[in-house]
Scaffold this motif. Structure first.
Motif, PDB file in Angstrom:
ATOM      1  N   SER B  81      43.022  43.618  36.016  1.00 28.19           N
ATOM      2  CA  SER B  81      42.053  44.207  35.228  1.00 28.19           C
ATOM      3  C   SER B  81      42.864  45.197  34.129  1.00 28.19           C
ATOM      4  N   ASN B 106      32.158  40.356  37.633  1.00 30.36           N
ATOM      5  CA  ASN B 106      32.198  41.470  38.666  1.00 30.36           C
ATOM      6  C   ASN B 106      33.342  41.176  39.618  1.00 30.36           C
ATOM      7  N   TYR B 107      34.613  41.940  39.271  1.00 28.48           N
ATOM      8  CA  TYR B 107      35.763  42.189  40.150  1.00 28.48           C
ATOM      9  C   TYR B 107      35.806  43.564  40.555  1.00 28.48           C
ATOM     10  N   SER B 108      36.359  43.836  41.675  1.00 31.08           N
ATOM     11  CA  SER B 108      36.273  45.403  41.805  1.00 31.08           C
ATOM     12  C   SER B 108      37.077  46.075  40.991  1.00 31.08           C
ATOM     13  N   GLY B 109      38.248  45.622  40.435  1.00 32.34           N
ATOM     14  CA  GLY B 109      39.267  46.244  39.619  1.00 32.34           C
ATOM     15  C   GLY B 109      38.417  46.300  38.298  1.00 32.34           C
ATOM     16  N   ASP B 110      38.052  45.098  37.600  1.00 30.71           N
ATOM     17  CA  ASP B 110      37.201  45.377  36.239  1.00 30.71           C
ATOM     18  C   ASP B 110      36.205  46.163  36.342  1.00 30.71           C
ATOM     19  N   VAL B 111      35.032  46.024  37.465  1.00 33.75           N
ATOM     20  CA  VAL B 111      34.018  46.920  37.513  1.00 33.75           C
ATOM     21  C   VAL B 111      34.204  48.648  37.458  1.00 33.75           C
ATOM     22  N   MET B 112      35.321  48.883  38.200  1.00 30.78           N
ATOM     23  CA  MET B 112      35.826  50.285  38.175  1.00 30.78           C
ATOM     24  C   MET B 112      36.408  50.846  37.056  1.00 30.78           C
ATOM     25  N   ASN B 113      37.246  50.075  36.501  1.00 27.98           N
ATOM     26  CA  ASN B 113      37.909  50.314  35.214  1.00 27.98           C
ATOM     27  C   ASN B 113      36.847  50.477  34.167  1.00 27.98           C
TER      28      ASN B 113
END
Lengths: 211, 357
Positions: B81, B106-113
């Protein structure tokens, strides 16, 4: 008691340890994730090292917050926001301090773990870094409650983190890319829990050295 | 590892520099932090659409920057991400006073960043909406996983929302449309080979000569099931039926609530396909599969859709969301309504998708 110089030495040790373990962490990630954790953490702490000279004469809070911002802007993936938040919150918990009592260190650890849980919404047992960080924080708090000194308390925290890291092996991943593997995530150690253990162990190693 | 690169470290940057040199009429690049943006940005009064994700999926996202699609794209390292400073700087450069839509896989890294980036952008006075794309039916449950991954529907959402923004839709309308595209799109992919991340130098997973991996993501991550290689028709049937027969899918996503001023949990439900639905059929190469093989897949897909009563009203065949040099394909079906059809047909001029101009 932990001094500012020890915190600076810790960050330098972390950078070195993550560089040494870059391939190991990446291999762990290749098994259940996307094969970039070691590469990302190494890149992140190289950025931290480039910014450390500008802040190493400041208070511990500022040093840790700078570390967090450097990670947020360089790691990417899930590791960036999670480790970035961890160091930011740790820094905020000890703002303005030049040395840390055991109580400060406990507050720092708790704030760091809370930040990670909030950002990643992971629970204990989800096969994430929380599985190393939460037991470590609990063990540290319990140890100082029982009157252990800083080194002994940190040793118990690191032991708990190591156990927590190993405990992720039989777990079914419920967060992050590993969760897509379902049952196939079982039998592999979580790379995030592993890097969390390595980072805590680096702190113990630095504190244990005679000043 | 055999790749047309100079060094793994310089790969992403040099590829961006090449893009900028090749398409100066459409895009510009900004380095450190890295993002690609429309040559004529900012477009005043238009909602700015920004996406991003790991590199290695080209032409998505950087190849979809330009008139009628994205205003900016933030590329991360390969399969990693991008970081919030990229998304924030991109927003500042391309926003034209009408707000920013972040389209996030919807990938954890992309979502959080992207959540961190949205928080930062709002402190700078920029109105931001984050809409997730989670269309991969290979992921069955959402309760015990990160939920479905964002794959093929992302390309379609970027095109349709880009056209809507170009027509003057406001931020809420573009965000609602993006959510509607997402819940009406479903995808599934498969791999014949793994791929090699340049910085790693070896294949991400091992697949024997006679094996294939069904239900892969787009990051070289293994899929849900490994099996013996089958003829294209059987593979197509597996993928298509998984999509067409997928029941209603319910999950909770986190979206920003402007009135409350906080992130809130929103329940979304994907309605299942019904006979009589009009669909866009998208057959995508994972990077290493030639177009001729994609048409073999499309041939069978069209037959299955007809049998299931789905009317294909538009098609897209080619390499649009890839996984480096991986051989394999993905199928996406998007249920279309008249508004989406009109926006799909609207002019677009980007390095990776161009028509009507």
């Amino acid at each position: 008691m932990v001094t500012r110089d020890q915190i600076v030495a810790w960050l330098k040790t972390v950078a070195q340890v993550l560089e040494e373990n870059k391939d190991y962490l990446t291999q762990l990630d290749a098994a259940i994730g996307d094969a970039d954790h070691g590469i990302n953490m190494d890149r992140g702490f190289k950025k931290v090292m480039s910014q450390l000279p500008g802040v190493e004469d400041k208070d511990i809070g500022s040093i840790l917050k700078t570390t967090g911002m450097a990670l947020i802007s360089s790691v990417g993936g899930a590791g960036g926001p999670l480790y970035g938040t961890l160091f930011m919150r740790a820094g905020m918990a000890v703002d303005g301090k030049y040395e840390l009592t055991d109580e400060d260190l406990a507050a720092l650890l708790q704030a760091a773990v809370d930040g990670v849980v909030q950002r990643g919404r992971a629970q204990l047992g989800d096969k994430t870094m929380v599985d190393a960080l939460t037991p470590a924080t609990e063990a540290f708090k319990q140890a100082i409650g029982e009157g252990a000194d800083t080194i002994e308390a940190l040793r118990r925290a690191v032991d708990a983190a190591e156990q927590g890291m190993k405990d992720t092996i039989p777990m079914l991943a419920k967060k992050g890319r590993a969760s897509y593997l379902g049952e196939r995530s079982i039998g592999h150690q979580d790379p995030g829990a592993t890097s969390s253990y390595l980072i805590l162990k680096a702190l113990l190693d630095v504190i244990s050295q005679p000043q | 590892m055999k790749k047309l690169i100079n060094t793994p470290e310089s790969f992403v940057k040099e590829s961006l520099e090449g893009m900028a040199a090749a398409h100066p009429d459409m895009i510009k690049i900004h380095l450190d932090p890295n993002f690609v943006y429309r040559a004529d940005a900012p477009v005043q009064g238009k909602v700015a659409i920004i996406s991003g994700g790991g590199s290695g999926h080209e032409p998505m996202h950087v190849g979809f920057v330009g008139m009628g699609m994205l205003d900016a794209a933030c590329p991360g390292e390969v399969f990693t991400s991008p970081t919030p400073d990229q998304m924030l700087e991109a927003a500042k450069v391309v926003q034209g006073g009408a707000g920013v839509l972040y389209i996030v896989k919807n990938y954890s890294g992309d979502v959080m960043n992207f959540e961190m980036a949205a928080d930062l952008a709002r402190t700078e006075g920029i109105q931001v909406a984050n809409i997730l794309i989670d269309d991969d039916v290979a992921v069955k449950d959402s309760l015990y996983t990160q939920g479905r991954r964002g794959v093929g529907t992302t390309v379609l959402a970027e095109k349709i929302c880009g056209a809507a923004a170009e027509r003057g839709y406001d931020l809420k309308k573009v965000a609602d449309l993006c959510r509607r595209v997402n819940i009406n799109g479903r995808s599934m992919g498969m791999a014949l080979t793994s791929c090699i991340v340049p910085a790693k130098g070896t294949p991400t997973f091992d697949l024997a000569e006679d094996e294939m991996e069904i239900g892969i993501g787009i990051h070289g991550e293994p899929g849900r099931e490994r099996m013996k290689l089958k003829p294209a028709d059987e593979i197509t049937e597996m993928l298509a039926l998984s999509i067409i027969e997928d029941p209603a899918y319910t999950r909770i996503v986190r979206e920003w609530d402007d009135e409350k001023g906080e992130w809130v949990d929103v329940e979304l439900v994907d309605p299942p396909f019904q006979p009589g639905d009009k669909v866009l059929a998208f057959v995508n190469s994972m990077g290493g599969t030639p177009v001729a093989e994609l048409y073999v897949v499309y041939r069978k897909l069209a037959e299955i859709c007809e049998k299931k009563g789905l009317q294909i009203v538009r098609s897209l065949v080619g390499a649009y969301i890839t996984s480096l040099e991986m051989q394999g394909c993905s199928i996406t079906l998007l249920k279309m309504d008249d508004e989406m059809l009109e926006l799909w047909d609207a002019p677009v001029k980007t390095p990776g998708l161009r028509w009507g101009v």
